[in-house]
Design a protein around this motif. Structure first.
Motif, PDB file in Angstrom:
ATOM      1  N   ALA A 281       0.826  -1.210   0.000  1.00 20.71           N
ATOM      2  CA  ALA A 281       0.000   0.000   0.000  1.00 20.71           C
ATOM      3  C   ALA A 281       0.857   1.256   0.000  1.00 20.71           C
ATOM      4  N   CYS A 282       2.069   1.154   0.556  1.00 24.91           N
ATOM      5  CA  CYS A 282       2.991   2.294   0.599  1.00 24.91           C
ATOM      6  C   CYS A 282       3.906   2.348  -0.623  1.00 24.91           C
ATOM      7  N   GLY A 283       3.775   1.384  -1.523  1.00 25.96           N
ATOM      8  CA  GLY A 283       4.622   1.362  -2.707  1.00 25.96           C
ATOM      9  C   GLY A 283       6.026   0.856  -2.447  1.00 25.96           C
ATOM     10  N   VAL A 284       6.224   0.105  -1.354  1.00 26.61           N
ATOM     11  CA  VAL A 284       7.537  -0.454  -1.023  1.00 26.61           C
ATOM     12  C   VAL A 284       7.639  -1.857  -1.620  1.00 26.61           C
ATOM     13  N   PRO A 285       8.634  -2.136  -2.464  1.00 28.97           N
ATOM     14  CA  PRO A 285       8.759  -3.473  -3.052  1.00 28.97           C
ATOM     15  C   PRO A 285       8.959  -4.552  -1.985  1.00 28.97           C
ATOM     16  N   VAL A 286       8.331  -5.695  -2.200  1.00 28.41           N
ATOM     17  CA  VAL A 286       8.430  -6.835  -1.283  1.00 28.41           C
ATOM     18  C   VAL A 286       9.368  -7.868  -1.895  1.00 28.41           C
ATOM     19  N   VAL A 287      10.404  -8.251  -1.133  1.00 29.04           N
ATOM     20  CA  VAL A 287      11.363  -9.255  -1.598  1.00 29.04           C
ATOM     21  C   VAL A 287      11.536 -10.295  -0.495  1.00 29.04           C
ATOM     22  N   GLY A 288      11.925 -11.508  -0.878  1.00 27.91           N
ATOM     23  CA  GLY A 288      12.161 -12.508   0.155  1.00 27.91           C
ATOM     24  C   GLY A 288      11.914 -13.920  -0.317  1.00 27.91           C
ATOM     25  N   LEU A 289      11.511 -14.766   0.631  1.00 30.98           N
ATOM     26  CA  LEU A 289      11.248 -16.177   0.381  1.00 30.98           C
ATOM     27  C   LEU A 289       9.779 -16.467   0.662  1.00 30.98           C
ATOM     28  N   ALA A 290       9.160 -17.210  -0.219  1.00 27.63           N
ATOM     29  CA  ALA A 290       7.740 -17.530  -0.083  1.00 27.63           C
ATOM     30  C   ALA A 290       7.587 -18.908   0.540  1.00 27.63           C
ATOM     31  N   GLY A 294      -1.460 -18.179   3.617  1.00 31.58           N
ATOM     32  CA  GLY A 294      -2.634 -17.712   2.903  1.00 31.58           C
ATOM     33  C   GLY A 294      -2.401 -16.536   1.986  1.00 31.58           C
ATOM     34  N   TYR A 295      -1.231 -15.903   2.046  1.00 34.12           N
ATOM     35  CA  TYR A 295      -0.996 -14.717   1.225  1.00 34.12           C
ATOM     36  C   TYR A 295      -0.823 -15.054  -0.254  1.00 34.12           C
ATOM     37  N   ARG A 296      -0.715 -16.342  -0.578  1.00 36.42           N
ATOM     38  CA  ARG A 296      -0.590 -16.753  -1.982  1.00 36.42           C
ATOM     39  C   ARG A 296      -1.774 -17.601  -2.434  1.00 36.42           C
ATOM     40  N   GLU A 297      -2.882 -17.534  -1.724  1.00 33.26           N
ATOM     41  CA  GLU A 297      -4.033 -18.347  -2.098  1.00 33.26           C
ATOM     42  C   GLU A 297      -4.523 -17.975  -3.493  1.00 33.26           C
ATOM     43  N   PRO A 298      -4.698 -18.955  -4.372  1.00 34.99           N
ATOM     44  CA  PRO A 298      -5.118 -18.640  -5.744  1.00 34.99           C
ATOM     45  C   PRO A 298      -6.481 -17.970  -5.817  1.00 34.99           C
ATOM     46  N   GLU A 299      -7.359 -18.248  -4.814  1.00 40.48           N
ATOM     47  CA  GLU A 299      -8.692 -17.638  -4.841  1.00 40.48           C
ATOM     48  C   GLU A 299      -8.632 -16.133  -4.591  1.00 40.48           C
ATOM     49  N   PHE A 300      -7.648 -15.714  -3.782  1.00 37.25           N
ATOM     50  CA  PHE A 300      -7.600 -14.308  -3.386  1.00 37.25           C
ATOM     51  C   PHE A 300      -6.162 -13.958  -3.012  1.00 37.25           C
ATOM     52  N   PRO A 301      -5.259 -13.927  -3.989  1.00 37.90           N
ATOM     53  CA  PRO A 301      -3.834 -13.743  -3.666  1.00 37.90           C
ATOM     54  C   PRO A 301      -3.508 -12.316  -3.248  1.00 37.90           C
ATOM     55  N   LEU A 302      -2.689 -12.199  -2.210  1.00 37.32           N
ATOM     56  CA  LEU A 302      -2.167 -10.890  -1.835  1.00 37.32           C
ATOM     57  C   LEU A 302      -0.975 -10.532  -2.712  1.00 37.32           C
ATOM     58  N   VAL A 303      -0.093 -11.500  -2.951  1.00 35.96           N
ATOM     59  CA  VAL A 303       1.086 -11.244  -3.784  1.00 35.96           C
ATOM     60  C   VAL A 303       1.006 -12.055  -5.073  1.00 35.96           C
ATOM     61  N   THR A 304       1.588 -11.501  -6.110  1.00 38.23           N
ATOM     62  CA  THR A 304       1.719 -12.187  -7.391  1.00 38.23           C
ATOM     63  C   THR A 304       3.148 -11.968  -7.888  1.00 38.23           C
ATOM     64  N   GLU A 305       3.494 -12.603  -8.993  1.00 36.21           N
ATOM     65  CA  GLU A 305       4.831 -12.418  -9.560  1.00 36.21           C
ATOM     66  C   GLU A 305       5.043 -10.987 -10.039  1.00 36.21           C
ATOM     67  N   GLU A 306       3.950 -10.291 -10.335  1.00 34.62           N
ATOM     68  CA  GLU A 306       4.067  -8.911 -10.811  1.00 34.62           C
ATOM     69  C   GLU A 306       4.243  -7.909  -9.682  1.00 34.62           C
ATOM     70  N   THR A 307       3.899  -8.313  -8.453  1.00 33.83           N
ATOM     71  CA  THR A 307       3.910  -7.349  -7.347  1.00 33.83           C
ATOM     72  C   THR A 307       4.966  -7.652  -6.292  1.00 33.83           C
ATOM     73  N   ARG A 345      11.248  -1.577 -10.678  1.00 32.45           N
ATOM     74  CA  ARG A 345      10.814  -1.278  -9.312  1.00 32.45           C
ATOM     75  C   ARG A 345       9.593  -0.365  -9.320  1.00 32.45           C
ATOM     76  N   GLY A 346       9.629   0.650 -10.166  1.00 37.56           N
ATOM     77  CA  GLY A 346       8.506   1.575 -10.230  1.00 37.56           C
ATOM     78  C   GLY A 346       7.228   0.898 -10.681  1.00 37.56           C
ATOM     79  N   GLU A 347       7.337   0.029 -11.690  1.00 34.12           N
ATOM     80  CA  GLU A 347       6.161  -0.690 -12.184  1.00 34.12           C
ATOM     81  C   GLU A 347       5.617  -1.641 -11.120  1.00 34.12           C
ATOM     82  N   LYS A 351       1.828  -1.434  -9.436  1.00 34.61           N
ATOM     83  CA  LYS A 351       0.888  -2.553  -9.496  1.00 34.61           C
ATOM     84  C   LYS A 351       0.535  -3.054  -8.098  1.00 34.61           C
ATOM     85  N   ALA A 352       1.520  -3.074  -7.207  1.00 37.88           N
ATOM     86  CA  ALA A 352       1.267  -3.540  -5.841  1.00 37.88           C
ATOM     87  C   ALA A 352       0.299  -2.612  -5.126  1.00 37.88           C
ATOM     88  N   ARG A 353       0.537  -1.309  -5.238  1.00 36.90           N
ATOM     89  CA  ARG A 353      -0.342  -0.338  -4.583  1.00 36.90           C
ATOM     90  C   ARG A 353      -1.764  -0.434  -5.136  1.00 36.90           C
TER      91      ARG A 353
END
Length: 384
Positions: A281-290, A294-307, A345-347, A351-353
């Motif tokens: 929501a703040c436009g800060v890129p998220v990096v790490g290990l998945a 529930g944050y990757r649930e296909p029905e309602f994903p919080l993160v995707t490969e684009e974000t 990073r900007g894109e 998309k995340a926001r």
């Protein structure tokens, strides 16, 4: 409708659960529901000072404090709510209010029945007879509750967490935020915003930093049982320690997201990922290990490969062992490539926001929560 939101205490050290309750309290009024906060322990803190919602304090000294039991019943007779919403599982308070119905319990997790102590398993099984319903933060969490026999199909709902996008749009400028938090200016800061407990991958953050160029620094925000061990590990490597910063849990998370360049997410299991949503929501890129969660649930994903840039951990059980060095090396390379590509990073930030504003903004969560309140109350009236 009047609801009482029940917490352990009014302290930022509670982490995400306090922010979940605070968000509900601030927005329920827009949906015809009058909120009150009830805190089992301690006195006023960040919620009392900023939420504008009536706050009540039991000031209990522990589960066996009879004055705490009496205070709870006295306050609730005065407030006269239609429903009690346990944001935290204050077991003794649910017993003190045994005859008070309906009650719902918010299930944040992480919920690992096979790794839960016997005492806690008994408590969670007891909640099945004390609560009228459960609010789970993801389908993953709901399935774990059902599989453990801790809830029933008909009284377990899923309401995904959310963030206040309007409030998070007002973060301090980078220089101001770093000055407030005492962080260096001319470096790239990875922010580790989490309780320092085993499932969060705290030590992996140090291992990752050692494989990144010296322009990268690591800032831990929070506390927990691993805090002193983390400090000792960092201090054991003098050169690395110069790039590590420990900061307390912040009452206001906006300066944190204003100060960091990336949110570093390394959890081995994570029911929802509230800090991910806040960073996005703040436009800060998220990096790490998945890992699993529930944050990757296909029905309602919080993160995707684009974000986000998240490398997959090994399968769930293997993830609880030592993280392979090669996996951290791969992640370090991906972070460096992202850092060198400002356009990407900007894109990603845009998309995340946009994604969080569309699917995980506060009004959506609160609207769904009010539906649960009405459903639970209706079942109660029918004797369900």
């Amino acid at each position: 409708m009047r609801v009482v939101l029940i917490h352990y205490r009014d302290s930022a050290s509670l982490g995400g659960s306090l922010r979940v309750g605070e968000l509900l309290g601030k927005h329920l009024g827009r949906f015809g529901t009058e909120p009150h906060f009830l805190f089992a322990y301690g006195g006023p803190g960040p919620v009392a000072s900023s939420s504008g919602v009536p706050c009540h304090f039991l000031c209990a000294e522990g589960p066996a404090d009879p004055q705490g039991w009496r205070n709870a019943r006295r306050i609730l007779r005065q407030v006269d709510p239609e429903i009690l919403h346990f944001i935290n599982p204050v077991f003794w308070l649910s017993l003190a209010l045994l005859d008070w119905r309906p009650k719902v319990l918010h299930v944040h997790g992480p919920m690992e029945p096979g790794r839960t102590r016997l005492r806690d398993r008994v408590i969670w099984r007891s909640f099945r007879y004390l609560m009228s319903g459960y609010v789970c933060v993801s389908q993953n969490m709901r399935q774990k509750m059902l599989a453990a026999g801790w809830s029933r199909e008909e009284n377990a709902w899923v309401v995904y967490n959310a963030v206040d996008c309007q409030a998070l749009a007002r973060v301090p400028a980078r220089d101001e935020a770093r000055r407030l938090l005492g962080l260096p200016e001319a470096v790239r800061v990875l922010g580790f915003v989490a309780r320092q407990v085993p499932e969060k991958g705290c030590f992996d953050a140090l291992e990752l930093l050692a494989q990144l160029p010296s322009r990268f620094h690591l800032a831990y925000f929070g506390d927990g049982p691993l805090h002193q061990d983390l400090r000792r590990r960092a201090e054991g490597n003098g050169a690395l320690f110069q790039r590590v910063h420990f900061r307390n849990t912040q009452d206001d998370v906006r300066p944190v997201y204003g100060a960091i360049d990336y949110l570093l997410f390394l959890s081995k299991t994570e029911p929802f990922g509230l800090t991910i949503a806040e960073a996005m929501a703040c436009g800060v890129p998220v990096v790490g290990l998945a890992g699993e969660g529930g944050y990757r649930e296909p029905e309602f994903p919080l993160v995707t490969e684009e974000t986000s840039v998240l490398s997959p951990r090994p399968d769930h059980e293997a993830a609880w062992g030592e993280t392979p060095a090669g996996l951290l090396s791969e992640l370090a390379e991906r972070i460096v490539r992202l850092d060198e590509d400002s356009g990407r990073r900007g894109e990603m930030s845009y998309k995340a926001r946009s994604h969080v504003r569309e699917f995980f903004d506060a009004p959506r969560q609160v609207r769904e929560m009010v539906k649960v309140y009405h459903a639970v109350c209706q079942r109660q009236r029918r004797g369900g």
